[in-house]
Design an enzyme around this catalytic site. Structure first.
Site, PDB file in Angstrom:
ATOM      1  N   GLY A  13      -1.811 -14.650  -7.197  1.00 48.68           N
ATOM      2  CA  GLY A  13      -1.746 -13.202  -7.080  1.00 48.68           C
ATOM      3  C   GLY A  13      -0.374 -12.764  -6.601  1.00 48.68           C
ATOM      4  CD  GLN A  14       0.992  -7.246  -7.259  1.00 48.38           C
ATOM      5  OE1 GLN A  14       2.048  -6.679  -7.467  1.00 48.38           O
ATOM      6  NE2 GLN A  14      -0.103  -6.586  -6.928  1.00 48.38           N
ATOM      7  CB  VAL A  15       0.023 -11.243  -1.343  1.00 44.12           C
ATOM      8  CG1 VAL A  15       0.288 -11.803   0.051  1.00 44.12           C
ATOM      9  CG2 VAL A  15       0.134  -9.720  -1.316  1.00 44.12           C
ATOM     10  CG  ASP A 104      -3.895   2.000   1.182  1.00 44.00           C
ATOM     11  OD1 ASP A 104      -3.717   0.858   0.719  1.00 44.00           O
ATOM     12  OD2 ASP A 104      -3.899   3.023   0.468  1.00 44.00           O
ATOM     13  CE1 TYR A 127      -9.737  -3.789  -3.392  1.00 41.66           C
ATOM     14  CE2 TYR A 127      -8.860  -1.688  -2.626  1.00 41.66           C
ATOM     15  CZ  TYR A 127      -8.748  -3.063  -2.757  1.00 41.66           C
ATOM     16  OH  TYR A 127      -7.647  -3.704  -2.246  1.00 41.66           O
ATOM     17  CE  LYS A 131      -9.465  -6.199   0.739  1.00 44.29           C
ATOM     18  NZ  LYS A 131      -9.149  -7.652   0.593  1.00 44.29           N
TER      19      LYS A 131
END
Length: 314
Positions: A13-15, A104, A127, A131
């Protein structure tokens, strides 16, 4: 001297992609993507944890398809809530550390200031709710853990708003972007850099601080916010990144000043978004004794890297 084993989930993934080279320098890194381990299979996850027995887990895996989550709530909750719960329970039972990422989107965006860690969450969509459930499972597990909330993530790897805008501006004659949602674009590189420092703190002083008779100044707060300094709308973000792209030689069909600003009502989505996604980062800056960069600095750096990469590959 043997190195501590760290298990990284969501490695592609991105992170996760940004984390891999950093963590591999200092740890015995086991980096797993969805091909290597199906996280929706909780029994397989448990077996892998028991086999690897890491000193720490970095959970960069998540269900992130915000709109699709409205149609697939069960899968969203399994990946965003049940998986973190299983990880946290394993860490608590095996004296391991856990770094977990949240969003956020746990907030409804109705405040007119940046959200603090002490503000009460109230997600608007599935979503965000999934989370939040994951956060609560981790924080209530008793594990040595940190939940790091981040916003508007982008990077050179993976799919994100920044790369989508660069692609569309090269092929379309017009662009219209929402101008009434405010936040701070956060690069995967910034998240990786901060995560590396948090993990070091968790592994070196976290256990000692957790068992101290009084609070330790070295103790890492269990919930932290990370975002660059400043704030911008999606429209302002798009205009800025395209101006950077033009400066670095990216071919644009749409001039940055010609992008149209539109309200959210003109771009309806299955999942409502918070109007205010700003995160207060004072606690993180105090904890790590760092000054976070502006969102413009990181966006410009990433755009330059992408333009150079595409120029070289083309």
């Amino acid at each position: 001297m043997s190195r501590l084993r760290v298990l990284l989930l969501g490695a592609n993934g991105q992170v996760g992609w940004a984390l891999r080279p950093r963590l591999a320098l200092d740890y015995d890194l086991v980096a797993l993507d969805r091909q290597a381990l199906d996280l929706s299979d909780l029994d397989a996850l448990q077996a892998r944890l028991d086999a690897e027995r890491p000193a720490a887990i970095v959970n960069a895996a998540a269900y992130t398809a915000v709109d699709r989550a409205e149609r697939e709530p069960e899968l969203a909750y399994r990946l965003n809530a049940a998986v973190p719960e299983r990880l946290a329970r394993w860490c608590a039972a095996n004296h391991a550390a856990l770094l977990h990422y949240s969003t956020d989107y746990v907030f409804d965006g109705c405040r007119n200031r940046p959200y603090r860690e002490t503000d009460t969450p109230s997600p608007l969509n599935t979503y965000g709710a999934s989370k939040l459930a994951g956060e609560q499972a981790v924080l209530g597990s008793g594990a040595r853990a940190v939940v790091l909330r981040v916003s508007w993530v982008y990077g050179v790897h993976g799919n994100n708003f920044l790369k989508t805008m660069l692609r569309l501006a090269r092929t379309r004659d017009q662009l219209a972007v929402v101008d009434d949602q405010i936040g701070a674009p956060t690069s995967a590189e910034l998240i990786a850099a901060v995560s590396e420092r948090l993990l070091t703190r968790l592994l070196t002083v976290g256990d000692r601080a957790a068992h101290a008779p009084s609070p330790s100044p070295d103790r890492v707060p269990p919930l932290l916010h990370l975002a660059p300094k400043g704030a911008v709308s999606w429209f302002g973000y798009a205009r800025f990144l395209l101006k950077c792209a033009a400066q670095y030689g990216w071919p644009l069909r749409v001039h940055p000043d010609a992008i149209r600003a539109i309200p959210s009502t003109d771009y309806p989505t299955p999942a409502p978004r918070p109007r205010n996604s700003r995160l207060a980062t004072d606690l993180l800056e105090q904890t790590l004794e760092v000054t976070l960069p502006s969102w413009e600095t990181d966006v410009a750096r990433t755009v330059e890297a992408l333009v150079q990469c595409c120029s070289l590959s083309g």
